[in-house]
Design a protein around this motif. Structure first.
Motif, PDB file in Angstrom:
ATOM      1  N   GLY A 125       1.015  -1.111   0.089  1.00  0.00           N
ATOM      2  CA  GLY A 125      -0.111   0.144   0.063  1.00  0.00           C
ATOM      3  C   GLY A 125       0.872   1.183  -0.041  1.00  0.00           C
ATOM      4  O   GLY A 125       0.409   2.070  -0.671  1.00  0.00           O
ATOM      5  N   HIS A 159      -1.886   6.760   5.226  1.00  0.00           N
ATOM      6  CA  HIS A 159      -1.375   6.568   3.895  1.00  0.00           C
ATOM      7  C   HIS A 159      -0.128   5.729   3.699  1.00  0.00           C
ATOM      8  O   HIS A 159       0.585   6.015   2.743  1.00  0.00           O
ATOM      9  N   LYS A 294      -3.495  -4.666  -0.318  1.00  0.00           N
ATOM     10  CA  LYS A 294      -3.927  -5.613   0.582  1.00  0.00           C
ATOM     11  C   LYS A 294      -4.902  -6.426  -0.166  1.00  0.00           C
ATOM     12  O   LYS A 294      -4.615  -7.622  -0.584  1.00  0.00           O
TER      13      LYS A 294
HETATM   14  N1  PLP Z   1      -3.017   2.956   2.899  1.00  0.00           N
HETATM   15  C1  PLP Z   1      -4.044   2.653   3.739  1.00  0.00           C
HETATM   16  C2  PLP Z   1      -5.525   3.264   3.714  1.00  0.00           C
HETATM   17  C3  PLP Z   1      -3.763   1.641   4.621  1.00  0.00           C
HETATM   18  O1  PLP Z   1      -4.372   1.383   5.605  1.00  0.00           O
HETATM   19  C4  PLP Z   1      -2.359   1.029   4.618  1.00  0.00           C
HETATM   20  C5  PLP Z   1      -2.095  -0.049   5.590  1.00  0.00           C
HETATM   21  O2  PLP Z   1      -2.677  -0.452   6.293  1.00  0.00           O
HETATM   22  C6  PLP Z   1      -1.553   1.513   3.768  1.00  0.00           C
HETATM   23  C7  PLP Z   1      -1.714   2.605   2.802  1.00  0.00           C
HETATM   24  C8  PLP Z   1      -0.016   1.027   3.562  1.00  0.00           C
HETATM   25  O3  PLP Z   1       0.028  -0.300   3.152  1.00  0.00           O
HETATM   26  P1  PLP Z   1       1.081  -1.299   3.578  1.00  0.00           P
HETATM   27  O4  PLP Z   1       1.166  -1.185   4.849  1.00  0.00           O
HETATM   28  O5  PLP Z   1       0.863  -2.493   2.667  1.00  0.00           O
HETATM   29  O6  PLP Z   1       2.232  -0.531   2.786  1.00  0.00           O
END
Ligand code: PLP
Length: 458
Positions: A125, A159, A294
């Motif tokens: 993410g 984010h 995710k």
């Molecule tokens: N954006 C949102 C809305 C999230 O909830 C998350 C992680 O929980 C991310 C971005 C970041 O994702 P990652 O942990 O896979 O880098």
């Protein structure tokens, strides 16, 4: 040595006491020795098994991502078939492999309503968000307005953890240790009915305040300096904050009037969690850029996708000079095995209508959770579809949160685990994000376990 499940469980038990060189992410660097670590050994459907052999209902769905449940044969078979053919190859300039094209086509097809046109892949993410932020600036260079560099975002937002995502994130705990952050980020208030600066409990009035604030901020900064507004359709990690019904359409209308791009961070909400295929679709708005991770591969292999609508893609493809070159990408911007996993996951999401199930079972969950508001520390339960939060307060009148260092959330989660359910303690909240394959009886079981856990901690 081939471990049988029993010996695997016994061996895994040793990890609870062994010296560990592992830093837990998002945790104190020195672990509290009195806090027992949950060692997860295996998963099946909506359940996981821990190192002591306890079978636990997975109320966290891994980490908001195991949307199709654990150990799905279809996904494993697709991964194995791809591994047998080609585990990895790159997809930089002039090179590719079939699955990455298949997945991009699949996403553009699934997101036709959003006028989706082009896809850039990543691994998680944080990648998806970083790509969205950087390419939104590129859009404006290509479109001849290079002065549009600022980002608007919301308090309580999350984010991801790259420096751009950290900078637009609206929770200060992620800023303290890592500054200086990106300049030109403007935080606006979150559409949070339970706690907002105007102390209003009326959704329509809250939207009015927020829209006025948005308009004032744009006027003050100058719309011609703002590249994009980034937000989650339902704020997740910040405490599952569900905006008023008219919030998103009205935000979109203001952004359109000023030409500002809308980036929807669908990392949690994408592919069904809120009861709609996309979080933004549930609010009837069309983003310009969408960030996914995710649920796209349901945790089987890390994968992210950033999807651009025709407006953005066309401008970049037709931009003058260097502005039409995608000088951004990762080694894993199109991992074949991850793409194969995602194709199999999306088959399940569509075939079994997991967004529909999240809506139906989510309604049962949200309804039952409300009964927990009689407990001493429960200020509010809230959510949408299969994402929910229990907001823990020290004082129900003032809505002041419990002291995050009190360990109350951890105590509730530990007690819930003894009742057979994994839930996630997150500061002053308990977060629920089970697989989208959850059944209504399992939703009730989650609430029963939490009720018992809360009674103990009361
Ligand atoms: N954006 C949102 C809305 C999230 O909830 C998350 C992680 O929980 C991310 C971005 C970041 O994702 P990652 O942990 O896979 O880098």
């Amino acid at each position: 040595t081939v471990l049988t499940p029993d010996s695997a469980i016994r061996a895994a038990g040793d990890y609870k006491t062994a010296t560990k060189n592992f830093w837990h992410p998002m945790s104190p660097s020195k672990q509290d020795p009195s806090q027992e670590t949950l060692i997860v050994v295996s998963g099946e459907g909506n359940y996981v098994t821990d190192a002591d052999g306890n079978r636990l209902l997975d109320g966290v769905g891994g980490l908001w991502n195991v949307n199709v449940g654990h150990n799905r044969a279809e996904v494993k078979d697709a991964i194995k078939a791809q591994l047998d053919q080609l585990a990895y190859y790159q997809s930089f300039d002039g090179v590719a492999h079939p699955r990455v094209y298949d997945l991009a086509d699949r996403l553009v097809g699934m997101l036709a309503q959003e006028d989706a046109h082009r896809v850039l892949f990543g691994s998680n993410g944080s990648d998806a968000v970083e790509t969205a932020l950087k390419l939104s600036r590129q859009y404006w260079i290509a479109a001849g307005e290079p002065g549009r560099v600022r980002f608007l975002s919301l308090r309580n937002s999350y984010h991801g953890m790259h420096i751009g995502g950290t900078s637009v994130g609206g929770n200060a705990v992620y800023h303290y240790n890592h500054g200086p952050l990106l300049p030109g980020v403007e935080l606006l208030d979150s559409p949070f009915l339970y706690r907002n600066p105007w102390n209003t409990e009326d959704p329509a009035e809250l939207t009015d305040h927020l829209i006025r604030q948005l308009e004032e901020r744009i006027e003050f900064l100058g719309g011609q300096t703002i590249a994009a507004f980034i937000a989650e359709p339902v704020q997740g990690a910040g405490g599952v904050i569900v905006p008023p019904e008219d919030y998103w359409p009205r935000v979109r209308e203001v952004l359109d009037r000023h030409g500002i791009l809308m980036i929807s961070d669908e990392v949690v909400t994408g592919f069904g969690r809120t009861g709609n295929m996309l979080g933004s679709r549930g609010w009837g708005v069309k983003p310009d850029i969408m960030a996914f991770a995710k649920g796209i591969s349901a945790g089987y292999i890390p994968l992210a996708a950033t999807v651009f609508n025709r407006r953005v893609a066309d401008a970049i493809e037709n931009g003058p000079g260097f502005s039409n070159v995608i000088m951004h990408g990762y080694t894993y911007s199109g991992h074949p095995t991850a793409a194969a996993a995602a194709l199999a996951v999306l088959d399940i999401v569509e075939r079994d209508d997991l967004p529909g199930n999240a809506g139906l079972v989510g309604a049962v969950l949200q309804d039952e959770l409300q009964a927990l508001e009689s407990h001493r520390y429960v200020g509010e339960t809230r959510g949408k579809g299969l994402m929910a939060a229990i907001d823990l307060v020290a004082d129900k009148g003032t809505r002041e949160s419990v002291d995050p260092s009190s360990g109350i959330a951890h105590r509730i989660a530990a007690a819930a685990r003894e009742e057979g359910v994994v839930v996630r303690p997150a500061g002053t909240k308990i977060i629920l994000s089970p697989p989208l394959t959850l059944e209504a009886d399992e939703a009730r079981e989650m609430v029963r376990a939490l009720d018992a856990a809360l009674s103990r901690v009361d």
